[in-house]
Design an enzyme around this catalytic site. Structure first.
Site, PDB file in Angstrom:
ATOM      1  N   LYS A   9      36.267  27.007 -22.795  1.00  0.00           N
ATOM      2  CA  LYS A   9      37.081  28.008 -24.087  1.00  0.00           C
ATOM      3  C   LYS A   9      38.210  28.946 -23.729  1.00  0.00           C
ATOM      4  CE  LYS A   9      35.324  28.315 -28.349  1.00  0.00           C
ATOM      5  NZ  LYS A   9      36.079  27.622 -28.546  1.00  0.00           N
ATOM      6  N   GLU A  15      27.228   8.397 -40.764  1.00  0.00           N
ATOM      7  CA  GLU A  15      28.442   8.780 -40.752  1.00  0.00           C
ATOM      8  C   GLU A  15      29.900   7.447 -40.867  1.00  0.00           C
ATOM      9  OE1 GLU A  15      28.959  12.635 -38.882  1.00  0.00           O
ATOM     10  OE2 GLU A  15      26.986  13.426 -39.196  1.00  0.00           O
ATOM     11  N   ARG A  68      45.078  16.160 -24.904  1.00  0.00           N
ATOM     12  CA  ARG A  68      44.434  16.257 -26.210  1.00  0.00           C
ATOM     13  C   ARG A  68      44.965  17.940 -27.482  1.00  0.00           C
ATOM     14  NH1 ARG A  68      39.327  13.579 -26.579  1.00  0.00           N
ATOM     15  NH2 ARG A  68      39.237  12.317 -24.434  1.00  0.00           N
ATOM     16  N   CYS A  70      25.573  22.781 -30.758  1.00  0.00           N
ATOM     17  CA  CYS A  70      26.008  22.280 -30.192  1.00  0.00           C
ATOM     18  C   CYS A  70      25.475  22.905 -28.034  1.00  0.00           C
ATOM     19  CB  CYS A  70      27.112  21.488 -29.972  1.00  0.00           C
ATOM     20  SG  CYS A  70      27.834  20.093 -31.184  1.00  0.00           S
ATOM     21  N   GLU A 119      21.017  21.737 -28.066  1.00  0.00           N
ATOM     22  CA  GLU A 119      21.367  21.223 -26.308  1.00  0.00           C
ATOM     23  C   GLU A 119      20.893  21.062 -25.539  1.00  0.00           C
ATOM     24  OE1 GLU A 119      25.490  19.807 -26.243  1.00  0.00           O
ATOM     25  OE2 GLU A 119      25.691  20.992 -24.310  1.00  0.00           O
ATOM     26  N   HIS A 178      26.831  13.179 -23.668  1.00  0.00           N
ATOM     27  CA  HIS A 178      28.414  13.539 -23.346  1.00  0.00           C
ATOM     28  C   HIS A 178      28.699  12.418 -22.164  1.00  0.00           C
ATOM     29  CE1 HIS A 178      26.955  16.891 -24.648  1.00  0.00           C
ATOM     30  NE2 HIS A 178      28.512  16.668 -25.855  1.00  0.00           N
TER      31      HIS A 178
HETATM   32  N1  GLN Z   1      25.915  15.277 -37.603  1.00  0.00           N
HETATM   33  C1  GLN Z   1      27.291  15.884 -37.038  1.00  0.00           C
HETATM   34  C2  GLN Z   1      27.334  14.505 -35.880  1.00  0.00           C
HETATM   35  O1  GLN Z   1      25.725  14.052 -35.151  1.00  0.00           O
HETATM   36  C3  GLN Z   1      27.068  16.929 -35.395  1.00  0.00           C
HETATM   37  C4  GLN Z   1      28.249  16.246 -34.627  1.00  0.00           C
HETATM   38  C5  GLN Z   1      28.968  17.920 -33.859  1.00  0.00           C
HETATM   39  O2  GLN Z   1      27.248  18.849 -33.674  1.00  0.00           O
HETATM   40  N2  GLN Z   1      29.407  18.043 -32.985  1.00  0.00           N
HETATM   41  O3  GLN Z   1      28.428  13.918 -35.274  1.00  0.00           O
HETATM   42 ZN    ZN Z   2      26.583  18.910 -31.765  1.00  0.00          ZN
END
Ligand code: GLN
Ligand code: ZN
Length: 758
Positions: free
Chosen positions: A109, A487, A518, A646, A668, A697
């Site tokens: 970033k 989701e 992007r 994250c 993470e 990832h």
């Molecule tokens: N609950 C979100 C997902 O599982 C969390 C994503 C994130 O923190 N970037 O996609």
């Molecule tokens: Zn995450």
């Protein structure tokens, strides 16, 4: 004459032309010639746009096919070994994106923005060689259009500060290797034309720099500003104040300093010194980080207070930073409410604002022509309407948020967790996932069609429920213990909530470059935030009804919602954040009343909201923690609150994380083994932790054995009673073929470890 200035201009194109042509080139669908052609057209359009708006200082070399730091790497010939066999565009894009034989360079970033740059990899063995082709070419392109540009460069100190040394050691140790290249470049630039302006960006000066870094400034800029009398050198900083550096810079022979007066109030403290130095002051007074129309009366007041110290002759009116961080133009916003649209200003519109501000400031209201006079009056009217509109100001919300007295949930963690373990009966090393499952083509299509009114709600709902059913069957078969609904109904973890909250707006074409090709389209908060009705209850309760396991409710936290939106600038950020928190606390109450026993509140962007200056961190942490706690304050003792973040480095902020008082946090850690987890032990962190045991990832499927090892590493740091087992992050960007075997292996790994622990 009115003097005005743009720090830099966005380049992706008002219709994201650059994105499209790059992606088509990368997919072998067009030759590189085509990329160059589009790039040429964009540069031309953007230069003329600025010229026609009446901007005097227009940049070249602010354009980039991918990233300006990457351009600087090429400029200095700082090409990492593994790419040295390549050349031209193949070299350039391979560094950015990797190729079959070499991994891409790291990306991170750019300060506190959502723009990402390529991190230079330097070593003492490097042989830097100047490659000024791009810079010279762009200067001449603009010149051919009759525009004499200022040339933008990333400064040597910022370049080094943002680089990493692959041979260990300090990047600043390379300053004497880099500076001669900069000198050579400036020399070459000086030959181009009479009297050239060079803008050298040194945003790293807005951080709390060590004396070692500050001590480089004087000698560096003494050297660079004496290369040629034909050059006017401006050193520009943005996003915060740069008082320490400015003090030093004005002692060097540079021509001017560019300061951000909107995001660095303290810059005002140095006006006396600047005035005495006789340097030009490029005054950043029109916001390059936000989408609101400038308040011209207020800006003129600010400029007047500046010019009460610094002579008007020495002031140039500027954007606060590059306009890279705002979308292109309002022209394509056809669906926005007219009243709201009238409060906004994107890059093109900001050009007109800067032009107008400079006319009013330098020439006075009375000398405005009819058209400018009208623009001035329209600006005042728009700001007036924004101050008074009922779309923005909701007394009821304000009162409720102001008087909200429940600041945290009942019960101490130690008591809550006992009750929860008793009631929820989950095992040690309980398995779960972070929320999303793969967003398949069909899921995206279903959402899109529903959004465009191509299918009825009933059909959309049926499709999404089918997806939820499938997710549940998979999770049960696989043996996961705490389930998620997957989701499918969410396009994005902020937009989904924004769309359901009052006070939120959405653009059609408000794209901002995030990295390379992007772009993101952040929603914007324009008014007081409230929740007209429940946002997630139907989906989650449906999902819970389909399983005997615990179904986790899933929300995005207040700080993340705030950090991934354009935020209104007429209220302090922490007040907006608090409004979101109160709305979320209602949602949590509804969820638990509907029988949901575990609720996860994601704070993916908690860390990126940190201020650039240490001195301001405490205030941020105070309200960020306050608002997380307010959002979950409605949770009963029995309701278990999870959060997810994250990243993995918590060393600096572990106490703050603990203060958030979540019962469980998932983080993470997959890529760092157990190293970064150790801090949790060191500080005696009490709450439960789910360190991601595999990296989502990457498409790689981790083996059972690998994950058994990973779990054992975790157990070296934290006891089994305190650990949850889950992947690194949500799974929405992965394919089912990757997710299924990975999670099956994860569950098997947990079973093996549990067996061994017996
Ligand atoms: N609950 C979100 C997902 O599982 C969390 C994503 C994130 O923190 N970037 O996609
Ligand atoms: Zn995450």
């Amino acid at each position: 004459m009115s003097k005005n200035y743009i720090v830099g201009f966005p380049r992706i194109g008002e219709q994201r032309e650059l994105k499209k042509v790059l992606e088509s080139f990368w997919a072998n669908k067009c030759p590189f010639r085509e990329v160059n052609k589009v790039a040429g057209e964009l540069k031309k359009r953007h230069w003329l746009q600025q010229k026609n708006a009446g901007i005097e200082y227009i940049s070249s070399n602010d354009f980039s096919l991918y990233d300006n730091m990457l351009d600087t790497i090429v400029l200095l010939g700082a090409i990492p070994k593994r790419f040295q066999y390549l050349k031209d565009e193949e070299l350039y894009f391979s560094m950015a994106r990797g190729n079959r034989s070499s991994v891409a360079m790291e990306m991170t970033k750019w300060f506190n923005t959502n723009y990402h740059y390529i991190v230079p990899e330097l070593s003492l063995n490097d042989n830097y060689i100047l490659n000024s082709k791009k810079i010279i070419k762009e200067y001449k392109e603009a010149k051919a259009l009759g525009i004499k540009t200022k040339i933008n460069l990333i400064g040597p100190i910022t370049f080094l500060a943002l680089s990493k040394r692959i041979d260990r050691g300090d990047t600043f140790g390379l300053v004497n290797k880099i500076l001669p290249i900069y000198e050579e470049l400036l020399n070459e630039i000086a030959q181009l034309d009479e009297n050239i302006t060079v803008q050298i960006d040194e945003p790293v000066f807005v951080k709390d720099n060590e004396p070692k870094v500050l001590s480089l400034i004087k000698s560096t800029y003494d050297r660079l500003s004496t290369v040629s009398a034909n050059l006017k050198i401006i050193v520009t900083t943005y996003f915060e104040h740069s008082n320490e550096a400015t003090k030093i810079l004005i002692e060097t022979p540079i021509w001017g300093v560019g300061l951000d007066f909107l995001h660095g109030d303290e810059n005002i403290n140095l006006l006396d010194e600047i005035a005495n130095s006789g340097k030009k002051l490029i005054a950043g007074v029109v916001d390059g980080r936000n989408i609101w129309k400038n308040d011209i009366e207020q800006t003129i007041k600010l400029l007047e207070s500046i010019s009460s110290v610094v002579s008007k002759d020495n002031i140039i009116i500027s954007s606060s930073c590059s306009l890279l961080h705002t979308p292109f133009t309002l022209q394509y916003e056809e669906k926005l409410d007219a009243e709201i649209k009238n409060w906004l200003s994107y890059s093109y519109e900001k050009l007109d604002e800067i032009s107008l501000v400079s006319k009013v400031f330098f020439e006075g209201l009375n000398s405005l022509n009819v058209e400018d006079k009208k623009d001035y009056e329209d600006n005042i009217a728009a700001n007036h309407s924004r101050k008074n509109s009922s779309l923005i100001h909701n007394k009821e919300v304000q009162n409720r948020v102001q008087n909200h007295s429940k600041l945290q949930r009942d019960g101490l963690y130690e008591d809550r967790i006992k009750i929860q373990k008793e009631l929820l009966q989950y095992k040690d090393l309980a398995t779960t996932t972070i929320g999303s499952f793969p967003q398949t083509q069909e899921v995206r299509k279903g959402r899109r069609e529903f959004k465009n009114n191509q299918i009825r709600y009933e059909d959309y709902e049926k499709q999404m429920k089918q997806y939820i059913d499938d997710c549940i069957v998979f999770q049960e078969d696989c043996g996961l213990e705490v389930l998620v609904h997957g989701e499918p109904e969410r396009n994005d973890m902020v937009e989904y909530f924004g769309e359901q909250l009052q006070g939120y707006g959405f653009s059609q074409n408000g794209w901002v470059q995030s990295y390379g090709s992007r772009c993101v389209k952040p929603p914007f908060i324009y008014g007081d935030i409230s929740r007209p009705k429940p946002m997630t209850i139907d989906w989650i309760t449906y999902a819970q009804s389909k399983t005997k396991n615990i179904m986790k409710g899933m929300l995005t936290g207040p700080v993340t919602i705030l950090n991934w939106s354009f935020v209104r600038d007429d209220k302090p950020r922490d007040e907006v954040s608090k409004q979101i928190a109160v709305a979320l606390s209602d949602e949590i109450d509804d969820l638990q009343n509907a029988g949901i026993k575990i609720i996860q509140v994601d704070e993916a962007a908690f860390k990126e909201g940190y201020p650039l200056r240490k001195q301001k961190i405490k205030i941020y942490e105070e309200w960020a923690v306050r608002d997380f706690k307010i959002s979950v304050s409605s949770a009963k003792k029995e309701t278990q609150i999870h959060t997810h973040m994250c990243y993995s480095e918590f060393n600096d902020i572990i106490k703050t994380i603990e203060d958030m008082d979540a019962d469980v946090i998932s983080i993470e850690t997959a890529r760092s083994g157990n190293e970064l987890l150790k801090v949790f032990k060191e500080v005696g962190y009490k709450q439960e932790v789910g360190p991601g045991i595999y990296d989502i990832h990457s498409p790689r499927i981790p083996s059972v054995e690998e994950m058994v090892n990973q779990i054992k590493l975790l157990l070296e740091v934290l006891p089994k009673e305190q650990l949850w087992i889950n992947p690194d992050c949500g799974l929405k960007t992965r394919k089912w073929e990757e997710v299924k075997p990975s999670l099956e292996n994860m569950v098997k790994a947990v079973e093996i470890v549990r067996e061994e622990l017996k």
